[in-house]
Design a protein around this motif. Structure first.
Motif, PDB file in Angstrom:
ATOM      1  N   GLN A 178      68.832  13.624  44.688  1.00  0.00           N
ATOM      2  CA  GLN A 178      67.970  14.640  45.288  1.00  0.00           C
ATOM      3  C   GLN A 178      68.903  15.649  45.948  1.00  0.00           C
ATOM      4  N   TRP A 193      69.647  19.917  47.518  1.00  0.00           N
ATOM      5  CA  TRP A 193      69.192  21.225  47.995  1.00  0.00           C
ATOM      6  C   TRP A 193      69.884  22.263  47.120  1.00  0.00           C
ATOM      7  N   ASP A 194      69.102  23.089  46.451  1.00  0.00           N
ATOM      8  CA  ASP A 194      69.633  24.164  45.613  1.00  0.00           C
ATOM      9  C   ASP A 194      69.668  25.433  46.454  1.00  0.00           C
ATOM     10  N   ALA A 243      68.060  28.588  44.608  1.00  0.00           N
ATOM     11  CA  ALA A 243      66.596  28.573  44.505  1.00  0.00           C
ATOM     12  C   ALA A 243      65.940  28.407  45.873  1.00  0.00           C
ATOM     13  N   GLU A 244      66.735  28.016  46.860  1.00  0.00           N
ATOM     14  CA  GLU A 244      66.251  27.770  48.220  1.00  0.00           C
ATOM     15  C   GLU A 244      65.122  26.740  48.255  1.00  0.00           C
ATOM     16  N   LYS A 245      65.349  25.631  47.523  1.00  0.00           N
ATOM     17  CA  LYS A 245      64.394  24.533  47.563  1.00  0.00           C
ATOM     18  C   LYS A 245      65.075  23.236  47.146  1.00  0.00           C
ATOM     19  N   GLU A 246      64.398  22.146  47.435  1.00  0.00           N
ATOM     20  CA  GLU A 246      64.922  20.824  47.137  1.00  0.00           C
ATOM     21  C   GLU A 246      64.358  20.329  45.818  1.00  0.00           C
ATOM     22  N   GLY A 247      65.172  19.582  45.100  1.00  0.00           N
ATOM     23  CA  GLY A 247      64.738  19.039  43.824  1.00  0.00           C
ATOM     24  C   GLY A 247      65.540  17.803  43.462  1.00  0.00           C
ATOM     25  N   GLU A 297      60.928  19.606  40.810  1.00  0.00           N
ATOM     26  CA  GLU A 297      60.420  19.497  42.175  1.00  0.00           C
ATOM     27  C   GLU A 297      60.437  18.027  42.591  1.00  0.00           C
ATOM     28  N   TRP A 343      63.486  23.812  36.978  1.00  0.00           N
ATOM     29  CA  TRP A 343      64.350  24.990  36.945  1.00  0.00           C
ATOM     30  C   TRP A 343      65.766  24.528  36.661  1.00  0.00           C
TER      31      TRP A 343
END
Length: 71
Positions: free
Chosen positions: A13, A15-16, A19-23, A37, A45
């Motif tokens: 898991q 933090w990108d 993209a400013e989001k976690e995945g 996601e 993505w």
């Protein structure tokens, strides 16, 4: 990313930062990281490399948590 931080890989898991989001990293194809996601299997993505990905929960920890929850 410092030398102490693990490099992102499949199952981690992350933090990108771009993209400013976690995945979650689901695949690596020709150096491009495929992410999804955290709570969705369909929203995906790509990231061009591991350099802007910060591991937030390593794969081993994610597996341990799932086992504790009985998944």
């Amino acid at each position: 990313m410092t030398e102490d931080e693990p490099k992102a890989w499949v199952g981690d898991q992350v933090w990108d930062a771009d993209a400013e989001k976690e995945g979650v990293v689901t695949d690596v194809k020709a150096g491009t990281f495929v992410l999804r996601e955290v709570y969705s299997w369909t929203l995906t993505w790509t990231a061009p490399s591991y350099e802007r990905l910060k591991v937030t929960v390593p794969r081993a920890e994610r597996l341990r948590q799932r086992q504790e929850l009985g998944w």
